[in-house]
Design an enzyme around this catalytic site. Structure first.
Site, PDB file in Angstrom:
ATOM      1  N   ASN A   1     -10.650  10.462  -2.558  1.00  0.00           N
ATOM      2  CA  ASN A   1     -11.293  11.199  -1.472  1.00  0.00           C
ATOM      3  C   ASN A   1     -10.362  12.262  -0.919  1.00  0.00           C
ATOM      4  OD1 ASN A   1     -13.713   9.579  -1.226  1.00  0.00           O
ATOM      5  ND2 ASN A   1     -12.375   7.950  -0.470  1.00  0.00           N
TER       6      ASN A   1
ATOM      7  N   SER B   1      -4.201   7.147  13.699  1.00  0.00           N
ATOM      8  CA  SER B   1      -4.497   8.366  12.929  1.00  0.00           C
ATOM      9  C   SER B   1      -4.867   9.494  13.873  1.00  0.00           C
ATOM     10  CB  SER B   1      -5.679   8.072  12.001  1.00  0.00           C
ATOM     11  OG  SER B   1      -6.223   9.274  11.497  1.00  0.00           O
TER      12      SER B   1
ATOM     13  N   LEU C   1      -5.492 -11.009   6.519  1.00  0.00           N
ATOM     14  CA  LEU C   1      -5.160 -11.205   7.937  1.00  0.00           C
ATOM     15  C   LEU C   1      -6.397 -11.304   8.822  1.00  0.00           C
ATOM     16  CD1 LEU C   1      -2.299  -8.730   7.584  1.00  0.00           C
ATOM     17  CD2 LEU C   1      -1.917 -10.962   8.641  1.00  0.00           C
TER      18      LEU C   1
ATOM     19  N   TYR D   1     -14.726   4.053  10.380  1.00  0.00           N
ATOM     20  CA  TYR D   1     -13.277   3.994  10.130  1.00  0.00           C
ATOM     21  C   TYR D   1     -12.507   4.583  11.315  1.00  0.00           C
ATOM     22  CZ  TYR D   1      -8.784   5.904   8.883  1.00  0.00           C
ATOM     23  OH  TYR D   1      -7.465   6.264   8.931  1.00  0.00           O
TER      24      TYR D   1
ATOM     25  N   GLY E   1       0.820  -1.223   0.000  1.00  0.00           N
ATOM     26  CA  GLY E   1       0.000   0.000   0.000  1.00  0.00           C
ATOM     27  C   GLY E   1       0.851   1.270   0.000  1.00  0.00           C
TER      28      GLY E   1
ATOM     29  N   LYS F   1      -9.802   2.885  14.461  1.00  0.00           N
ATOM     30  CA  LYS F   1      -8.476   3.323  14.937  1.00  0.00           C
ATOM     31  C   LYS F   1      -8.491   3.452  16.455  1.00  0.00           C
ATOM     32  CE  LYS F   1      -6.445   3.469  10.990  1.00  0.00           C
ATOM     33  NZ  LYS F   1      -5.487   2.427  10.666  1.00  0.00           N
TER      34      LYS F   1
ATOM     35  N   ILE G   1       1.552   3.935   2.345  1.00  0.00           N
ATOM     36  CA  ILE G   1       2.563   4.189   3.385  1.00  0.00           C
ATOM     37  C   ILE G   1       3.429   2.936   3.562  1.00  0.00           C
ATOM     38  CG2 ILE G   1       2.971   4.988   5.741  1.00  0.00           C
ATOM     39  CD1 ILE G   1       0.087   6.135   5.691  1.00  0.00           C
TER      40      ILE G   1
ATOM     41  N   GLY H   1     -18.669  15.882   8.137  1.00  0.00           N
ATOM     42  CA  GLY H   1     -17.720  15.129   8.965  1.00  0.00           C
ATOM     43  C   GLY H   1     -16.323  15.730   9.021  1.00  0.00           C
TER      44      GLY H   1
ATOM     45  N   THR I   1      -7.189  11.189  13.479  1.00  0.00           N
ATOM     46  CA  THR I   1      -8.644  11.189  13.505  1.00  0.00           C
ATOM     47  C   THR I   1      -9.159  10.902  14.930  1.00  0.00           C
ATOM     48  OG1 THR I   1     -10.585  10.422  12.294  1.00  0.00           O
ATOM     49  CG2 THR I   1      -9.026   8.730  12.893  1.00  0.00           C
TER      50      THR I   1
ATOM     51  N   LEU J   1      -7.223  15.054  -0.549  1.00  0.00           N
ATOM     52  CA  LEU J   1      -6.962  16.304  -1.271  1.00  0.00           C
ATOM     53  C   LEU J   1      -5.830  16.187  -2.311  1.00  0.00           C
ATOM     54  CD1 LEU J   1      -7.444  19.356  -1.632  1.00  0.00           C
ATOM     55  CD2 LEU J   1      -5.804  19.731   0.234  1.00  0.00           C
TER      56      LEU J   1
END
Ligand code: UD1
Length: 342
Positions: free
Chosen positions: A201, A127, A61, A152, A12, A156, A14, A300, A129, A203
């Protein structure tokens, strides 16, 4: 012998950058990824950068039997970096069970295998978040977490709790949760980067796809926030800087001194930039005029957030080094490479 590190989600965005940094620091990387949001070609591109094709296994997983089987036949793993997760906020609102299954069950399977097969160290992708809209900025690791705005975000938060509780009950285990701010940009080679499926999604991929002509117009979500130019502010961190923080975290876990059993670090730059500053920065560094329009706020979204990085800087001895212009240029070079633009 090079130390063996399992990187879940290593093909992926990161994950792939972190694999390169680990290899360049002398670690032996094995990737597990189900390719649900990435491509097998990433392995060749990692090899082009580091000279080493990482070992790779394709399975989910969240599948307990496959995960156990993997650990049973893969001895010698010294630490795990767990990136593999679903990450689209909007999709998580529509398919909460998919998100809870993918994100919670996979971590629980890994932790159970860590205990069973004595793999003592894990770094977890969390995150910012988890802070929601903080009252006081910048946010430190002590800033209280808030109720999540989406399934989501909740995965986390709950995963941090699962880690904390599991480490408290298993004195040999050690974990570091890294709370990422907004990861952006790409490797300077332009061989790996962020490749969203469908309409982006986030920026920066939206900006680069607009510049590449794939999207007609960038929508700037809101110019009526309480910020200097009215658009929302985030702490955008270069993905290579972020990847390097994982290498430092692994070193910390593998050396017995300096470690508490469960630690949390903010990974950001400490600087906040508005959406309009990002647009202007991109235009300046690339010379491309972006077609954009101000529209209503996105449901959100928070108004502003940026990190206090003191703890990570001091304790990890790590600091984000790359500036915004270099980062935006790297994102553009990657987009050009993917689209075959000269
Ligand atoms: C989002 C997630 C966050 C997640 C992160 C992963 C939400 C609410 N948050 O962060 O939980 O960890 O992605 O990378 O979705 N913007 C535009 N136009 C666009 C896209 C974005 O104006 O087309 C603005 C957004 O309103 C926001 C800023 O750009 O102010 C950054 O947005 P984005 O890249 O989606 O990241 P976050 O929303 O901060």
């Amino acid at each position: 012998m090079a130390k063996k590190i399992l990187v879940t989600g290593g093909t992926g965005y990161i994950g792939s950058h972190t694999v390169v940094e680990l290899q360049e620091s002398g670690y032996n990387v094995i990737i597990v990824d189900n390719l649900s949001n990435s491509s097998i070609d990433v392995l060749d591109n990692i090899e082009k950068i580091s000279g080493i094709k990482p070992a790779f296994e394709n399975f989910d997983l969240a599948d307990k039997d496959k995960t156990e089987d993997f650990f049973a036949r893969t001895p010698g793993i010294e630490a795990i970096i767990h990136f593999a997760a679903s990450k689209a906020v909007g999709e998580s609102v529509e398919k909460p069970l998919l998100y809870y299954r993918n994100n919670l069950v996979s971590l629980m399977n890994i932790l159970e295998c860590q205990i069973k097969f004595k793999v003592l160290n894990i770094v977890f992708s969390s995150s910012c978040t988890v802070y929601g809209q903080p009252e006081i900025l910048p946010v430190t690791e002590q800033t209280p977490r808030k109720d999540a705005e989406s399934p989501y975000g909740n995965t986390k938060r709950v995963n941090e709790d699962i880690l904390n509780d599991t480490i408290a009950a298993n004195s040999q285990l050690n974990a570091i949760a890294l709370r990422y701010f907004n990861p952006v940009g790409a490797h300077p080679s332009a061989l790996i980067g962020e490749l969203p499926l469908g309409i982006p999604n986030n920026l920066v991929p939206f900006i680069t796809q607009t510049a590449a002509g794939l999207r007609g117009e960038l929508k700037v979500f809101g110019d009526d926030y309480d910020t200097p130019d009215g658009s929302a502010i985030r702490d955008y961190i270069n993905v290579v800087d972020l990847a390097k923080a994982h290498v430092v975290s692994i070193k910390r876990l593998l050396t017995s001194k300096n470690k508490a059993s469960y630690e949390v670090f903010n990974l950001g730059t400490g600087n906040g930039y508005s959406v309009l500053e990002m647009v202007n920065g991109f235009e300046k560094v690339t010379g491309i005029k972006l077609n954009y329009k101000i529209v209503a706020r996105r449901a959100g979204d928070i108004e502003k957030i940026w990190a206090n990085t003191t703890f990570a800087n001091k304790e990890l001895g790590w600091k984000a080094e790359k500036g915004l212009e270099e980062t935006l240029l790297s994102a553009w070079n990657w987009e050009k490479n993917v689209r075959g633009i000269k």
